[in-house]
Design a protein around this motif. Structure first.
Motif, mmCIF file in Angstrom:
data_model
loop_
_atom_site.group_PDB
_atom_site.id
_atom_site.type_symbol
_atom_site.label_atom_id
_atom_site.label_comp_id
_atom_site.label_asym_id
_atom_site.label_seq_id
_atom_site.Cartn_x
_atom_site.Cartn_y
_atom_site.Cartn_z
ATOM 1 N N TRP A 18 4.251 -1.823 9.466
ATOM 2 C CA TRP A 18 3.724 -3.044 8.832
ATOM 3 C C TRP A 18 4.518 -4.207 9.399
ATOM 4 N N ILE A 49 2.732 4.375 8.553
ATOM 5 C CA ILE A 49 2.161 3.369 9.449
ATOM 6 C C ILE A 49 2.988 2.090 9.342
ATOM 7 N N ALA A 85 -0.958 -4.095 10.161
ATOM 8 C CA ALA A 85 -0.569 -2.683 10.290
ATOM 9 C C ALA A 85 -0.641 -2.251 11.744
ATOM 10 N N SER A 132 0.786 -1.221 0.000
ATOM 11 C CA SER A 132 0.000 0.000 0.000
ATOM 12 C C SER A 132 0.826 1.283 0.000
ATOM 13 N N LEU A 152 -7.166 2.533 6.482
ATOM 14 C CA LEU A 152 -6.727 1.403 5.679
ATOM 15 C C LEU A 152 -7.776 0.300 5.746
ATOM 16 N N ARG A 205 -0.522 3.494 2.928
ATOM 17 C CA ARG A 205 0.041 3.141 4.237
ATOM 18 C C ARG A 205 1.488 3.617 4.368
ATOM 19 N N GLN A 206 2.272 3.447 3.326
ATOM 20 C CA GLN A 206 3.673 3.834 3.390
ATOM 21 C C GLN A 206 3.837 5.341 3.547
ATOM 22 N N ALA A 247 -4.302 -3.812 2.606
ATOM 23 C CA ALA A 247 -3.470 -2.681 3.019
ATOM 24 C C ALA A 247 -3.340 -2.612 4.533
ATOM 25 N N ALA A 248 -4.314 -3.178 5.244
ATOM 26 C CA ALA A 248 -4.325 -3.159 6.704
ATOM 27 C C ALA A 248 -3.871 -4.473 7.310
#
Length: 402
Positions: free
Chosen positions: A196, A194, A288, A186, A298, A189-190, A302-303
């Motif tokens: 991972w 956040i 995440a 994602s 998210l 997200r990046q 992605a989450a």
């Protein structure tokens, strides 16, 4: 905004006409209520749910064409109820194959049976996505934009601005809220920074589809063999999916290789002449650190990355979308409040952690076993497959606990 830093890529050309004005900013440009990055099954479903609530939504998908590859097939009862809310449940039932029960065996002996109160539906992911895409087009014409690659975003305090690299001249897209449904890599997200984190549970598998040569047209077949699990699920049109644990995928990986694995390990028959090209994949698990940060949330892969066998990750993402649609609607109704995702973050991250634990347990149960470990595993399956535990096993298989 406190705690949120978005990387913004300055567009190199002028902003295009984005359609009718919705919420004009100082320059008169349209601002959407919700921008969703990612047009897979979770992004499309969320788009349908928020459009049905009357929100102005745009779904941005970097692929120019839908993918026709073989991916998730399992649609569990909780996921199907969300599809009902989106208006595609009836079509899914009509096109899918029902899985009404399951049989677990080892070395030719049945360890247990389970029957599902509500069937799991099997439908190739690309067909489910096609239904969702058509529904979104009916609810919000033009909401899905293909060939649009999001490169960054910035929180402007009252809204989020997204920069896109393609198509040329696409410029900046503004929205009150941003949802990243753009997969395990994602961008949303990046850019949000956040974390991972990898969770325990990792295994290699091969899978392929062929004509169904069994007489178990509505039954999931689970072969918990000493050399690793083989799982098999009915598909629409008299087809069947086969998934097998492997230490590493054979080279070459073709229909004959898949048929050999299934026959040697499980004693079952796969017709290579009717099989499509099989594929190998690694089941990994990640979670995440947060599912939301300010105006950004998210959803789906992605989450959380969960073992994809049985469609666990896809259904989990649909349940994310269900709660997120409610929270987005509430946030917009309250004037775009910043705290819209607090409850979503807490509830859905907890659900994802449970799913990851179950998937890790499933992977351990399906790994090779011998001697005392094999006997203990088979004994555990026998115990789980009889009352009072059988309903709990069926509920876990159908994801009713999520």
């Amino acid at each position: 905004m406190s705690g949120v830093r978005g990387r913004f890529v300055r567009p190199r050309s002028s902003q295009p006409d984005l359609g009718r004005a919705n919420r004009p900013r100082s320059g008169g440009d349209r601002r959407h209520d919700v921008a969703i990055v990612g047009g897979g099954p979770v992004g499309l479903l969320l788009g349908c749910l928020v459009a049905a609530r009357g929100l102005d939504v745009v779904v941005l998908e970097r692929r120019s064409e839908p993918s026709g590859s073989s991916r998730a097939i399992g649609i569990h009862p909780p996921g199907l109820r969300v599809l009902d809310a989106a208006g595609v449940g009836a079509a899914v039932r009509d096109r899918s194959a029902p899985i009404r029960d399951g049989v677990v065996s080892c070395e030719g002996r049945t360890l247990g049976r389970m029957r599902f109160r509500e069937p799991v539906r099997a439908l190739p992911q690309h067909e489910t996505e096609a239904l969702l895409e058509a529904r979104l087009a009916a609810l919000a014409p033009g909401a899905l934009r293909r060939g649009v690659a999001v490169t960054g975003w910035r929180d402007r305090g009252t809204h989020v601005e997204l920069a896109v690299a393609s198509p040329p001249g696409a410029g900046v897209i503004a929205a009150t809220y941003l949802v990243g449904a753009d997969g395990v890599r994602s961008t949303v997200r990046q850019v949000a920074g956040i974390g991972w984190r990898e969770r325990r549970g990792r295994a290699e598998y091969v899978m392929g589809d062929s004509d169904d040569t069994t007489d178990a047209t509505t039954t999931a077949l689970l072969y918990f063999e000493p050399s690793g699990v083989v799982e098999s699920f009915p598909l629409p049109g008299g087809r069947r999916r086969w998934v097998a644990w492997v230490r590493r995928a054979p080279t070459p990986l073709d229909a004959e290789a898949l048929a050999t694995i299934v026959a040697t390990r499980a004693g079952a028959s796969v017709d290579p002449s009717s099989a499509g090209e099989p594929s190998g994949f690694t089941a990994r698990q990640h979670l995440a650190d947060r599912f939301a940060n300010g105006r950004v949330a998210l959803a789906g892969d992605a989450a959380h990355e969960v073992s994809p066998i049985g469609g666990q990750g896809m259904n989990l993402g649909w349940l994310d979308a269900q709660q997120l649609a409610r929270d987005l609607a509430g946030g917009v109704a309250e004037g775009g409040v910043l705290e819209a995702f607090v409850a979503y973050d807490r509830a859905r991250r907890s659900a994802a952690a449970r799913a990851i634990r179950q998937a890790r347990f499933n992977m351990r149960m399906g790994a090779p076993a011998a001697g005392a470990r094999l006997r203990a595993r088979n004994a555990a399956v026998r115990v789980l497959a009889v009352p009072p535990f059988r309903p709990l096993l069926a509920a876990a298989f159908t994801m009713r606990w999520l």
